[in-house]
Scaffold this motif. Structure first.
Motif, short mmCIF file in Angstrom:
data_model
loop_
_atom_site.label_atom_id
_atom_site.label_comp_id
_atom_site.label_asym_id
_atom_site.label_seq_id
_atom_site.Cartn_x
_atom_site.Cartn_y
_atom_site.Cartn_z
N ALA A 135 0.83 -1.20 0.00
CA ALA A 135 0.00 0.00 0.00
C ALA A 135 0.87 1.26 0.00
O ALA A 135 2.06 1.23 0.36
CB ALA A 135 -0.92 -0.02 1.21
N LEU A 136 0.25 2.35 -0.40
CA LEU A 136 0.92 3.65 -0.41
C LEU A 136 0.59 4.35 0.91
O LEU A 136 -0.57 4.70 1.16
CB LEU A 136 0.44 4.47 -1.60
N THR A 137 1.57 4.52 1.77
CA THR A 137 1.35 5.12 3.09
C THR A 137 2.33 6.27 3.31
O THR A 137 3.39 6.34 2.68
CB THR A 137 1.53 4.08 4.22
N GLY A 138 1.95 7.17 4.23
CA GLY A 138 2.82 8.27 4.60
C GLY A 138 2.90 9.39 3.59
O GLY A 138 3.73 10.30 3.73
N HIS A 139 2.04 9.36 2.57
CA HIS A 139 2.09 10.37 1.52
C HIS A 139 0.97 11.40 1.62
O HIS A 139 1.19 12.57 1.31
CB HIS A 139 2.02 9.70 0.14
N ILE A 140 -0.25 10.97 2.00
CA ILE A 140 -1.42 11.85 1.88
C ILE A 140 -2.20 11.85 3.19
O ILE A 140 -2.49 10.79 3.76
CB ILE A 140 -2.33 11.40 0.73
N THR A 141 -2.57 13.05 3.64
CA THR A 141 -3.46 13.24 4.79
C THR A 141 -4.69 14.00 4.32
O THR A 141 -4.56 15.01 3.60
CB THR A 141 -2.75 14.01 5.91
N LEU A 142 -5.85 13.54 4.72
CA LEU A 142 -7.12 14.19 4.36
C LEU A 142 -7.64 14.98 5.55
O LEU A 142 -7.79 14.45 6.64
CB LEU A 142 -8.15 13.15 3.93
N GLY A 143 -7.91 16.25 5.32
CA GLY A 143 -8.54 17.09 6.33
C GLY A 143 -10.01 17.26 6.02
O GLY A 143 -10.39 17.62 4.91
N THR A 154 -1.60 8.47 -8.32
CA THR A 154 -0.77 7.69 -9.23
C THR A 154 0.70 8.00 -8.95
O THR A 154 1.06 9.14 -8.61
CB THR A 154 -1.06 7.99 -10.71
N VAL A 155 1.51 6.96 -9.06
CA VAL A 155 2.97 7.11 -8.99
C VAL A 155 3.54 6.44 -10.24
O VAL A 155 2.85 5.68 -10.92
CB VAL A 155 3.54 6.46 -7.71
N ARG A 156 4.77 6.75 -10.55
CA ARG A 156 5.39 6.16 -11.74
C ARG A 156 6.65 5.41 -11.38
O ARG A 156 7.45 5.87 -10.56
CB ARG A 156 5.72 7.26 -12.76
N HIS A 178 1.19 3.61 -11.75
CA HIS A 178 0.52 2.69 -10.85
C HIS A 178 -0.51 3.48 -10.05
O HIS A 178 -0.21 4.55 -9.52
CB HIS A 178 1.51 2.00 -9.91
N ARG A 179 -1.72 2.94 -9.95
CA ARG A 179 -2.84 3.65 -9.34
C ARG A 179 -3.16 3.08 -7.95
O ARG A 179 -3.20 1.86 -7.76
CB ARG A 179 -4.08 3.57 -10.24
N PHE A 180 -3.43 4.01 -7.01
CA PHE A 180 -3.80 3.65 -5.65
C PHE A 180 -5.04 4.45 -5.26
O PHE A 180 -5.32 5.52 -5.81
CB PHE A 180 -2.65 3.98 -4.68
N PRO A 185 7.84 6.03 -3.90
CA PRO A 185 7.81 6.82 -5.13
C PRO A 185 7.12 8.18 -4.95
O PRO A 185 6.25 8.32 -4.08
CB PRO A 185 7.01 5.93 -6.08
N ALA A 186 7.50 9.15 -5.77
CA ALA A 186 6.89 10.47 -5.71
C ALA A 186 5.49 10.44 -6.33
O ALA A 186 5.22 9.66 -7.25
CB ALA A 186 7.77 11.47 -6.45
N LEU A 187 4.63 11.28 -5.83
CA LEU A 187 3.27 11.37 -6.35
C LEU A 187 3.29 12.06 -7.72
O LEU A 187 3.92 13.09 -7.91
CB LEU A 187 2.39 12.16 -5.39
N HIS A 188 2.54 11.48 -8.65
CA HIS A 188 2.43 12.05 -9.99
C HIS A 188 1.10 12.80 -10.14
O HIS A 188 1.06 13.89 -10.71
CB HIS A 188 2.54 10.96 -11.06
N THR A 189 0.02 12.22 -9.65
CA THR A 189 -1.27 12.90 -9.57
C THR A 189 -1.96 12.47 -8.27
O THR A 189 -1.70 11.39 -7.74
CB THR A 189 -2.22 12.56 -10.74
N VAL A 190 -2.83 13.36 -7.78
CA VAL A 190 -3.69 13.05 -6.63
C VAL A 190 -5.10 13.52 -6.99
O VAL A 190 -5.28 14.63 -7.51
CB VAL A 190 -3.21 13.74 -5.35
N ASN A 191 -6.09 12.68 -6.75
CA ASN A 191 -7.48 13.03 -7.03
C ASN A 191 -8.31 12.93 -5.77
O ASN A 191 -8.22 11.95 -5.04
CB ASN A 191 -8.07 12.09 -8.09
N LEU A 192 -9.12 13.97 -5.52
CA LEU A 192 -10.15 13.91 -4.50
C LEU A 192 -11.48 13.82 -5.22
O LEU A 192 -11.86 14.73 -5.97
CB LEU A 192 -10.12 15.14 -3.60
#
Length: 230
Positions: free
Chosen positions: A26-34, A199-201, A207-209, A82-89
């Motif tokens: 899983a992709l962890t430690g990258h995104i926090t939702l407020g 997505t990360v590359r 690759h989509r999460f 990996p670095a984030l390439h896109t983030v979608n809410l």
């Protein structure tokens, strides 16, 4: 026009699972939702602007109510690869048919902010409610060579959202404050389901999460909120 006071939002760190291989790491430690946090748009809220007050009162006679939905996406700048390439809410707006009845019209994203940010746009500009409850939008068509790094998607629909993009000059990082006005039928309970994708590359391979928030946000018209819930 009135300023929207953005409150401190409750935060949760997200664990995003692979959309391609469920058993993958899983992709962890990258995104926090407020948030999201919902605030009803009432006559009291817009009382300082006669034009907005007249609009809200007129819409009440048309059996429509509005909610201000506030959220934030924070992306770690020092997270491991990996670095984030896109983030979608992504949000899915719906009406609780048990409370509203099957004939009720569904809610839609009436206005959204930011509508568009470019590499050089000021992301800290204040959020304001303008005529007809349109959130202030200072964005403009990007000049040649300037990339859009944040964009609102699917306004006036029940499946709105935002996309954050990595550009050649600006990586994804920091906090993106997002606001939406939702138009909903009066005397209903509307719901906003929330999902965050990324997505990360690896080389040129994306690759989509994705993470789905289990509990939808409840957008309740004051007329159908029990006294104990106020």
């Amino acid at each position: 026009m009135i300023d929207v006071i953005l409150p401190a939002l409750p935060e949760r760190e997200l664990t995003l699972v692979s959309e391609e291989t469920p058993q993958a790491r899983a992709l962890t430690g990258h995104i926090t939702l407020g948030g999201p946090v919902s605030v009803p748009v009432t006559s009291e809220l817009v009382a300082g602007d006669p034009e907005l007050l007249a609009f809200v009162d007129a819409e009440a006679h048309a059996a429509a109510v509005y909610h201000l939905l506030l959220c934030a996406v924070s992306c770690a700048q020092d997270a491991a690869e990996p670095a984030l390439h896109t983030v979608n809410l992504d949000l899915t707006l719906s009406t609780d048919t048990e409370a509203a009845g099957p004939a009720a019209l569904g809610p839609v994203a009436w206005s959204m902010a930011p509508h568009q940010l470019t590499d050089t746009a000021d992301a800290s500009a204040p959020v304001r409610l303008g005529p007809r409850l349109a959130l202030r939008d200072d964005s403009h068509a990007p000049p040649p060579g300037e990339r859009v790094c944040l964009e609102a998607r699917r306004e006036l629909r029940s499946d709105p959202g935002w996309e954050i993009r990595r550009t050649e000059t600006v990586p994804i990082g920091g906090t993106y404050r997002l606001a939406m006005v939702v138009r909903a039928p009066r005397s209903t309970v509307s719901l906003a389901a929330v999902a965050v994708g990324a997505t990360v590359r690896e080389g040129h391979t994306p690759h989509r999460f994705r993470a789905e928030i289990v509990q939808p946000v409840r957008l309740a018209d004051r007329e159908c909120v029990a006294p104990g819930d106020r």
